[in-house]
Design an enzyme around this catalytic site. Structure first.
Site, PDB file in Angstrom:
ATOM      1  N   ASP A 132      34.156   0.262 -28.996  1.00 43.23           N
ATOM      2  CA  ASP A 132      33.735   1.625 -29.298  1.00 43.23           C
ATOM      3  C   ASP A 132      34.478   2.031 -30.561  1.00 43.23           C
ATOM      4  O   ASP A 132      35.707   1.944 -30.596  1.00 43.23           O
ATOM      5  CB  ASP A 132      34.183   2.518 -28.131  1.00 43.23           C
ATOM      6  CG  ASP A 132      33.236   3.638 -27.844  1.00 43.23           C
ATOM      7  OD1 ASP A 132      32.728   4.217 -28.801  1.00 43.23           O
ATOM      8  OD2 ASP A 132      33.026   3.939 -26.657  1.00 43.23           O
ATOM      9  N   ASP A 234      30.477   5.678 -32.276  1.00 42.95           N
ATOM     10  CA  ASP A 234      30.561   6.954 -31.569  1.00 42.95           C
ATOM     11  C   ASP A 234      30.206   8.129 -32.481  1.00 42.95           C
ATOM     12  O   ASP A 234      30.797   8.282 -33.564  1.00 42.95           O
ATOM     13  CB  ASP A 234      31.997   7.139 -31.060  1.00 42.95           C
ATOM     14  CG  ASP A 234      32.166   8.427 -30.278  1.00 42.95           C
ATOM     15  OD1 ASP A 234      31.761   8.453 -29.111  1.00 42.95           O
ATOM     16  OD2 ASP A 234      32.681   9.411 -30.840  1.00 42.95           O
ATOM     17  N   GLU A 288      25.170   5.577 -31.508  1.00 44.32           N
ATOM     18  CA  GLU A 288      25.236   6.532 -30.398  1.00 44.32           C
ATOM     19  C   GLU A 288      24.624   7.841 -30.873  1.00 44.32           C
ATOM     20  O   GLU A 288      25.136   8.489 -31.768  1.00 44.32           O
ATOM     21  CB  GLU A 288      26.674   6.786 -29.938  1.00 44.32           C
ATOM     22  CG  GLU A 288      26.692   7.550 -28.619  1.00 44.32           C
ATOM     23  CD  GLU A 288      27.575   8.791 -28.588  1.00 44.32           C
ATOM     24  OE1 GLU A 288      28.244   9.111 -29.580  1.00 44.32           O
ATOM     25  OE2 GLU A 288      27.556   9.458 -27.536  1.00 44.32           O
ATOM     26  N   HIS A 355      29.904   7.108 -19.267  1.00 45.07           N
ATOM     27  CA  HIS A 355      31.092   7.904 -18.955  1.00 45.07           C
ATOM     28  C   HIS A 355      30.928   9.380 -19.317  1.00 45.07           C
ATOM     29  O   HIS A 355      31.851  10.158 -19.108  1.00 45.07           O
ATOM     30  CB  HIS A 355      32.283   7.315 -19.729  1.00 45.07           C
ATOM     31  CG  HIS A 355      32.080   7.448 -21.208  1.00 45.07           C
ATOM     32  ND1 HIS A 355      31.081   6.750 -21.878  1.00 45.07           N
ATOM     33  CD2 HIS A 355      32.687   8.214 -22.144  1.00 45.07           C
ATOM     34  CE1 HIS A 355      31.107   7.096 -23.155  1.00 45.07           C
ATOM     35  NE2 HIS A 355      32.066   7.976 -23.336  1.00 45.07           N
ATOM     36  N   ASP A 356      29.794   9.756 -19.877  1.00 44.82           N
ATOM     37  CA  ASP A 356      29.573  11.151 -20.286  1.00 44.82           C
ATOM     38  C   ASP A 356      28.609  11.902 -19.380  1.00 44.82           C
ATOM     39  O   ASP A 356      28.278  13.056 -19.665  1.00 44.82           O
ATOM     40  CB  ASP A 356      28.996  11.194 -21.711  1.00 44.82           C
ATOM     41  CG  ASP A 356      30.011  10.845 -22.771  1.00 44.82           C
ATOM     42  OD1 ASP A 356      31.222  11.052 -22.523  1.00 44.82           O
ATOM     43  OD2 ASP A 356      29.613  10.361 -23.839  1.00 44.82           O
TER      44      ASP A 356
HETATM   45  C1  NOJ Z   1      30.745  10.558 -27.431  1.00 48.31           C
HETATM   46  C2  NOJ Z   1      31.616   9.919 -26.404  1.00 48.31           C
HETATM   47  O1  NOJ Z   1      30.827   9.120 -25.564  1.00 48.31           O
HETATM   48  C3  NOJ Z   1      32.303  11.030 -25.653  1.00 48.31           C
HETATM   49  O2  NOJ Z   1      32.992  10.580 -24.514  1.00 48.31           O
HETATM   50  C4  NOJ Z   1      33.234  11.733 -26.609  1.00 48.31           C
HETATM   51  O3  NOJ Z   1      33.797  12.856 -25.957  1.00 48.31           O
HETATM   52  C5  NOJ Z   1      32.493  12.195 -27.869  1.00 48.31           C
HETATM   53  N1  NOJ Z   1      31.596  11.217 -28.387  1.00 48.31           N
HETATM   54  C6  NOJ Z   1      33.485  12.523 -28.956  1.00 48.31           C
HETATM   55  O4  NOJ Z   1      34.063  11.358 -29.464  1.00 48.31           O
END
Ligand code: NOJ
Length: 579
Positions: A132, A234, A288, A355-356
């Site tokens: 990542d 990211d 992403e 994870h989000d």
């Molecule tokens: C996307 C990531 O998946 C997330 O977990 C993060 O908080 C934000 N980008 C900021 O980096």
């Protein structure tokens, strides 16, 4: 500002919003003969959240040695690549998405020697490693930011976005995690504001500065020379900015990406990055977020553009955010439109969890004990039979479910906590907020991996950094390993099926029985091989009209074992036939 952006609890939804607003279906011709085969199209990616996977040293936090101890488990799944969430040095304001040193490992996770072992161990088992890379922003504890902040004349000043206060207050910019939803933070040290689209401890890097870009390319090379197999970029759609920071038009909130993402030079930077770094390695790179239209997404990943390889769009994830449920017709429509738009060029990711977002089974399936297993298996079948590269989030292969914390004290995620505090400061309905978080909080997907039925689910011998889901006595790797009909063993079977049948990777997708509100049915076709996938997304018996005669069809898999002989589908039943 009065808008949904400022309603508490919408932060996560906004992450997902990043996305949306796709125009009408793209009518590109399908050309399945020109497969343009790539290893990363055929990959099955297992997303590993290191903080919660396996703790080796008993401090309650997962670590690299813990992952190393489970390499044979990862191999046993049949997956071919691992996407590791950030493991770089970080003060952990946002669980590693705030990096203070890109060439070092977070102390909680171990050392560079551990990393080298991990990479070697994965490669020995034929598994690739995708890192990542968080370079839209760094941590405010990164040396660059410390220098940048120290004086207006620092050589690092322009590594970040500063707005001197004598110019007046900069035009408003919204921030994902800020307690006041304000992306400009005033810093009295140099009487200036700095920009942070995420938390105050995540200042945005200034990509318009060529020196900064060279620093990042150097970091990429550092990891690629170690032999890693790719990067998930990211939040990169936010990297390029109009540094005049013009006022936002009314209604900008309806399309955040249009005003915050896909900035003026984004493609120039990606092309430069590709030329200077990516083109020298056989790697995969993932965007992403994919802009706000199919055109944006194509412009990021179409092969001839030499930018990134695959888009990780969020429109599918935006469905299902309402605890009352979602419409399968909407779900089918999103996946069908995206498939069609990418049928002949570009490449997509397919996923239902990360994870989000909440746990896949709690959001898109049904985690009631009666249906948890069947619906987990059904969703797995969907992911593994669609075109695009599947991304499968660790723990979903066990059918792990939302933990549903009911006290703010249990939450660890900055998004949940700042949202709560913002609301509390305004005297808002914090009880309602917690109810919403039980369904939607990112922490639902971040609880420790459930290895066995011993204390803390075998994740740690210490006190876990976040509570373990109490369903671990039943839902755990050890128990599921032994049970031939478990969610875990079903996952392995479907993974194997995908690997043995390129039709699932490259084959043409055709939606059947479009208006059926309960069943998602489609065929995949490649060079004379045709598969039929039938998925009942409901907790009731469903009927389908595909018009396909199944007399000669060969049953490949059924999450119940055997299909009904009247053609109906049991609750959350998933069936694959070879036609
Ligand atoms: C996307 C990531 O998946 C997330 O977990 C993060 O908080 C934000 N980008 C900021 O980096």
């Amino acid at each position: 500002m009065t808008n949904t952006l400022h309603k508490p609890g919408t932060i996560l939804i906004l992450l997902l919003l990043s996305i949306l607003c796709c125009p009408a279906q793209n009518k590109r011709p399908v050309n399945i003969n020109n497969l343009n085969k790539k290893w990363w199209k055929e990959a099955i990616v297992y997303q590993l959240y290191p903080r919660s996977f396996k703790d080796n040293d008993g401090d309650g936090i997962g670590d690299l040695k813990g992952i190393i101890s489970k390499l044979d488990y990862i191999k046993s799944l049949g997956v071919t690549a691992v996407w590791l969430n950030p493991i770089y040095a970080s003060p952990n304001d946002d669980n590693g998405y705030d990096i203070s040193d890109y060439r070092n490992i977070m102390k909680d996770f171990g050392t560079m020697a551990d990393f080298d072992h991990l990479l070697k161990g994965l490669h020995l088992r034929g598994i690739k490693l995708v890192m990542d890379l968080v370079v839209n922003h760094s941590s405010d504890e990164h040396e660059w930011f410390k220098q940048s902040r120290s004086s207006r004349t620092s050589p690092y000043r322009n590594y970040y976005h500063w707005w001197n206060a004598e110019r007046g207050k900069p035009n408003y910019r919204w921030s994902f995690f800020d307690i006041n939803s304000e992306a400009w933070k005033y810093d009295s040290l140099t009487n200036a504001y700095y920009l942070h689209y995420f938390s105050r401890k995540q200042p945005d890097l200034n990509w318009e500065n060529p020196k900064l870009r060279q620093e990042i390319y150097g970091i990429m090379d550092f990891w690629l020379k170690k032999g890693i197999d790719g990067f998930r970029m990211d939040a990169f759609q936010f990297a390029s900015k109009d540094t005049s920071f013009p006022a936002l038009p009314a209604g900008y909130q309806k399309n955040i990406i249009k005003y915050y993402g896909m900035g003026p030079h984004l493609h120039d930077y990606l092309k430069e990055m590709n030329k200077q770094v990516f083109s020298k390695y056989n790697i995969m790179t993932v965007a992403e977020g994919a802009g706000s239209s199919f055109t944006d997404a194509h412009n990021l990943v179409d092969a001839q553009r030499n930018e990134l390889d695959m888009a990780y769009h969020f429109e599918g994830m935006d469905i299902g955010n309402d605890p009352k449920g979602y419409s399968l017709l909407d779900f089918k429509n999103v996946y069908t439109r995206w498939d069609s738009a990418f049928a002949s060029s570009g490449w997509l990711s397919i996923f239902l969890g990360n994870h989000d977002v909440p746990r896949m089974v709690s959001k898109f399936g049904n985690d009631h004990p009666e249906f948890r297993e069947a619906s987990s298996k059904m969703l797995t079948t969907f992911i593994m039979t669609m075109r695009g590269t599947p991304y499968y989030y660790n723990g979903d292969e066990l059918g792990m479910a939302n933990i549903r914390f009911d006290s703010i004290q249990d939450y660890k995620d900055i998004a949940a906590i700042n949202g709560y505090n913002a609301l509390k400061n305004k005297g808002g309905d914090v009880k309602g907020y917690i109810e919403q978080q039980k369904f939607i909080s990112r922490d639902n997907a971040r609880t420790p991996f459930q290895w066995n039925d011993s204390a803390n689910a075998g994740f740690t011998t210490g006190k876990p950094w976040i509570k373990v889901n109490q369903d671990y006595k039943k839902v755990n790797e050890k128990a599921e390993e032994k049970d031939a009909s478990s969610v875990l063993n079903y996952f392995k079977k479907v993974v194997k099926l995908r690997k043995q049948n390129p039709v699932f990777v490259y084959g043409k997708y055709t939606l059947l029985d479009k208006g059926n509100p309960d069943v998602y049915a489609y065929t995949r076709e490649l060079n004379g091989v045709k598969m039929l996938v039938l998925l009942n997304f409901k907790s009731t018996i469903a009927t389908i009209k595909t018009g396909i005669n199944l007399n000669k069809a060969k049953l490949l898999i059924d999450n119940y074992g055997t299909p009904n002989n009247d053609g109906s589908l049991k609750p959350y039943e998933a069936v694959i036939y070879k036609l």
